[in-house]
Design a protein around this motif. Sequence first.
Motif, PDB file in Angstrom:
ATOM      1  N   SER A  65       0.826  -1.191   0.000  1.00  0.00           N
ATOM      2  CA  SER A  65       0.000   0.000   0.000  1.00  0.00           C
ATOM      3  C   SER A  65       0.875   1.263   0.000  1.00  0.00           C
ATOM      4  O   SER A  65       0.562   2.259  -0.659  1.00  0.00           O
ATOM      5  N   TYR A  66       1.989   1.186   0.730  1.00  0.00           N
ATOM      6  CA  TYR A  66       2.947   2.297   0.776  1.00  0.00           C
ATOM      7  C   TYR A  66       3.476   2.578  -0.634  1.00  0.00           C
ATOM      8  O   TYR A  66       3.528   3.724  -1.089  1.00  0.00           O
ATOM      9  N   VAL A  68       2.067   1.702  -3.543  1.00  0.00           N
ATOM     10  CA  VAL A  68       1.008   2.166  -4.449  1.00  0.00           C
ATOM     11  C   VAL A  68       0.775   3.665  -4.274  1.00  0.00           C
ATOM     12  O   VAL A  68       0.697   4.422  -5.253  1.00  0.00           O
ATOM     13  N   GLY A  69       0.690   4.118  -3.040  1.00  0.00           N
ATOM     14  CA  GLY A  69       0.513   5.550  -2.775  1.00  0.00           C
ATOM     15  C   GLY A  69       1.657   6.361  -3.385  1.00  0.00           C
ATOM     16  O   GLY A  69       1.443   7.384  -4.043  1.00  0.00           O
ATOM     17  N   LEU A  72       1.346   6.434  -7.237  1.00  0.00           N
ATOM     18  CA  LEU A  72       0.251   7.311  -7.674  1.00  0.00           C
ATOM     19  C   LEU A  72       0.648   8.778  -7.550  1.00  0.00           C
ATOM     20  O   LEU A  72       0.422   9.587  -8.448  1.00  0.00           O
ATOM     21  N   PHE A  73       1.252   9.124  -6.414  1.00  0.00           N
ATOM     22  CA  PHE A  73       1.654  10.504  -6.172  1.00  0.00           C
ATOM     23  C   PHE A  73       2.657  10.967  -7.229  1.00  0.00           C
ATOM     24  O   PHE A  73       2.556  12.074  -7.767  1.00  0.00           O
ATOM     25  N   ALA A  76       1.005  11.403 -10.667  1.00  0.00           N
ATOM     26  CA  ALA A  76       0.252  12.668 -10.681  1.00  0.00           C
ATOM     27  C   ALA A  76       1.210  13.838 -10.908  1.00  0.00           C
ATOM     28  O   ALA A  76       0.930  14.754 -11.694  1.00  0.00           O
ATOM     29  N   GLY A  77       2.366  13.798 -10.239  1.00  0.00           N
ATOM     30  CA  GLY A  77       3.352  14.864 -10.388  1.00  0.00           C
ATOM     31  C   GLY A  77       3.879  14.941 -11.813  1.00  0.00           C
ATOM     32  O   GLY A  77       4.050  16.029 -12.375  1.00  0.00           O
ATOM     33  N   PHE A  80       1.102  16.443 -14.160  1.00  0.00           N
ATOM     34  CA  PHE A  80       0.923  17.877 -13.935  1.00  0.00           C
ATOM     35  C   PHE A  80       2.098  18.667 -14.518  1.00  0.00           C
ATOM     36  O   PHE A  80       1.910  19.683 -15.198  1.00  0.00           O
ATOM     37  N   GLN A 140       8.598  19.882  -7.549  1.00  0.00           N
ATOM     38  CA  GLN A 140       9.191  18.543  -7.635  1.00  0.00           C
ATOM     39  C   GLN A 140      10.524  18.470  -6.904  1.00  0.00           C
ATOM     40  O   GLN A 140      10.903  17.413  -6.413  1.00  0.00           O
ATOM     41  N   TRP A 171       1.765   8.964   3.220  1.00  0.00           N
ATOM     42  CA  TRP A 171       1.326  10.367   3.154  1.00  0.00           C
ATOM     43  C   TRP A 171       1.898  11.168   4.307  1.00  0.00           C
ATOM     44  O   TRP A 171       2.330  12.306   4.140  1.00  0.00           O
ATOM     45  N   VAL A 175       4.522  14.263   3.788  1.00  0.00           N
ATOM     46  CA  VAL A 175       4.168  15.620   4.207  1.00  0.00           C
ATOM     47  C   VAL A 175       5.121  16.107   5.295  1.00  0.00           C
ATOM     48  O   VAL A 175       5.579  17.256   5.265  1.00  0.00           O
TER      49      VAL A 175
END
Lengths: 602, 191
Positions: A65-66, A68-69, A72-73, A76-77, A80, A140, A171, A175
Amino acid sequence: MTGNAMMLLALFLGVLVLLSYPLGIYLARIFSGQNVGPARLFAPLERLIYRLAGVKADEETGWRSYAVGLLLFNIAGFVFLYLLQRAQAFLPFNPQGMGAVAPDLAFNTAISFVANTNWQAYGGETTMGYLVQMLGLTVQNFVSAATGIAVAVALVRGFSRHSSAVIGNFWVDLVRATLHVLLPLAIVFGLAFVSQGVIQNLSPYQQVDTVESVSYQQARVDANGNAVLDKAGKPVMDTLTTRKQTLAMGPVASQEAIKMLGTNGGGFFNANSSHPYENPTPLSNFLQVLAIFLIPAALVFMFGKMVGDKRQGFAVFMAMAVLFVGLTCTGFWAEQRGIPAMTALGVDQSHSALADGGNMEGKETRFGINDTMLFVAVTTSASCGGVNAMHDSLTPLGGMVPIFLMQLGEVVFGGVGAGLYGMLIFAILAVFIAGLMVGRTPEYLGKKIETFEMKMTALVILVTPLLVLGLTAIAVLSPIGRGAVANPGAHGFSEILYAFTSAANNNGSAFAGLSANSPFYNIATGIGMWFGRFLIIVPVLAIAGAMARKKRLTVNAGTLPTHGPLFVVLLVGTVLLVGALNYVPALALGPVVEHLQMLVQH
Amino acid sequence: MKQLRPALTVFAMLSLVTGLAYPLAMTGLSQLLFPAEANGSLIVKDGKAMGSSLIGQNFSNPNYFWGRPSATSPMPYNAANSGGSNLGPTNPATLDAVKARIAALKAAGPVPEGPVPADLVQASSSGLDPEITPAAALYQVPRIAKVRNIPVEKIKELIDANTLGHQWGVLGQSRVNVLKLNLALDNYKAS
């Protein structure tokens, strides 16, 4: 090599230890969930982000799960940043009216900054408007570095925990690394840079009236921007004279600070940290090399603190320092020695009180030989890739230093996070080799190393050389690949080898004579950068998950201690052995041949 | 796909913080604390910007000190398109360029006996290097003295006044700012 060079190196390492050790202790607290010191400042902002994003900060996950997150992040970067470059002509903060970035270049640049490589196939001041520099590249610079830190922290948790199914919350790690580590440091370093003369404004480029006028030749273009050709098919050249100089401006210091602290290396300007507006004084240069190593070194101390045995951190630090000092001194020596053919022409390369001497092609006066070569070694030990000199113009052996440092896998302090997790993978390999020698099941930090971990370790260690050598071979065999080189002979091969070494190891520096802004190189280096980043990160997270699940073994008389000089030697030996086995043939064809040619040239 | 919402939201929030709030706040702070530096360390004379003390200018007339060779295009010292020559150490073009620069120095006026300081004939990395070594400045003294008819000792004093040593005794290299030195030369003539 001069006494001054030795003093500079000693001063640098001394200040580095003084600053990175307390930072390492701070990092250990931050990633254990404590809000100390500057973390209190941005804690409300952190809570706001979790609330908006629906993140439950106290819920940890397993490695899948770590991962995959994280992916995905980063995807997305990438999307964008690609779109932002394509659309920049229609967006604000673009006083020079920079147009849309070409698709292949935007693709390359987006991967490059997401993968913490910051390879630049473009010239900053002629391509990117201020909005892309800030909202695209600077962002970035922060979050790709924070991604690296998160992976390193997850791996360290794998060792420090036992019988646990979870390795952290991606996450939260992301952060907290951004807000409590990178942002406060960037503010401090950024302001220090401005005090030295690094610019920070949003003004259009300034015109000044120079003392002398300058005449130059420029190709004539028609209304469509195409070159006008004469009857012989050559471009028509006009001779122009001007007394104007246009000074590129921009929000440089804010990007410069995180460019260094996040081991990113993407320059605001084409000349990167050799541009006087990016790196104006010897002191700003010292702060820049310090900023590159600060977090990678601190993470090593954090590792010792989090696994409950600071000596483990010191041992890894020592292994990194030994490799760093050895290769840095090689660089000092090679450049100070200069080029024999220059001496034959009547050029003074000797060292005196009035000039450093040495090979000054592609170097700035204020840095001389020593501060240049310190920067060269630091920026390629860490996966920074910022440059304060043109590496393409280094002597053959001076230029081999950065190539080899990258080829060691960026584990000599390395990229933020990437350096530590890379070196811990080598530590696993080292105890495995030691285990084979004495016939015991290998273990590291009380964790048994078994088949699954060794498969993942092998994958991590083999991915980069495969990318580097495979892509180099393709480029060398194709006319497009060969056509891009700027210098003839062995040096041209070094340019190509450097490019793919830099891309796949996520460094980003270049032998910049190579014309890398073509669809072939943009796509090939893009592939190298993406897989060189994420094909490493995923197996590392898998190892973290596997380690966390294991029971902790008790230390007994048969356990190989991993904190003493013996282990340091074993670790250094493993790194050098793997690096040499992979790359010596390629290095022999490039820098080594060129060195021999240089000695007989005059 | 329950990770999609955090991925997009965290990315958007961190972009706003690090991509807009941070650089804009840094711009405000820098303009407040270090306005001269933040705007490019410009040298202003009679209300007009003459250049920047950090950015070199092209000098090729015999009556001024010359700076580092610059490889920017289309003209040397193009501060809107920085960069070096990227010439490799064994490239014949490297040697040819240096040979031509040595010849130009010798053609411009009298030079001292002995070899030419490396930084005076090898191109800088940025193409905008504002400085040369004291050795490179002293190499040009006989020419300046002859063309301007100023005593050698006075020129050496001007060089000394514009020389910076190693920062903190160990960082960097001793250096002379070429634009400032040349402006000082012009002022000397005027006084």
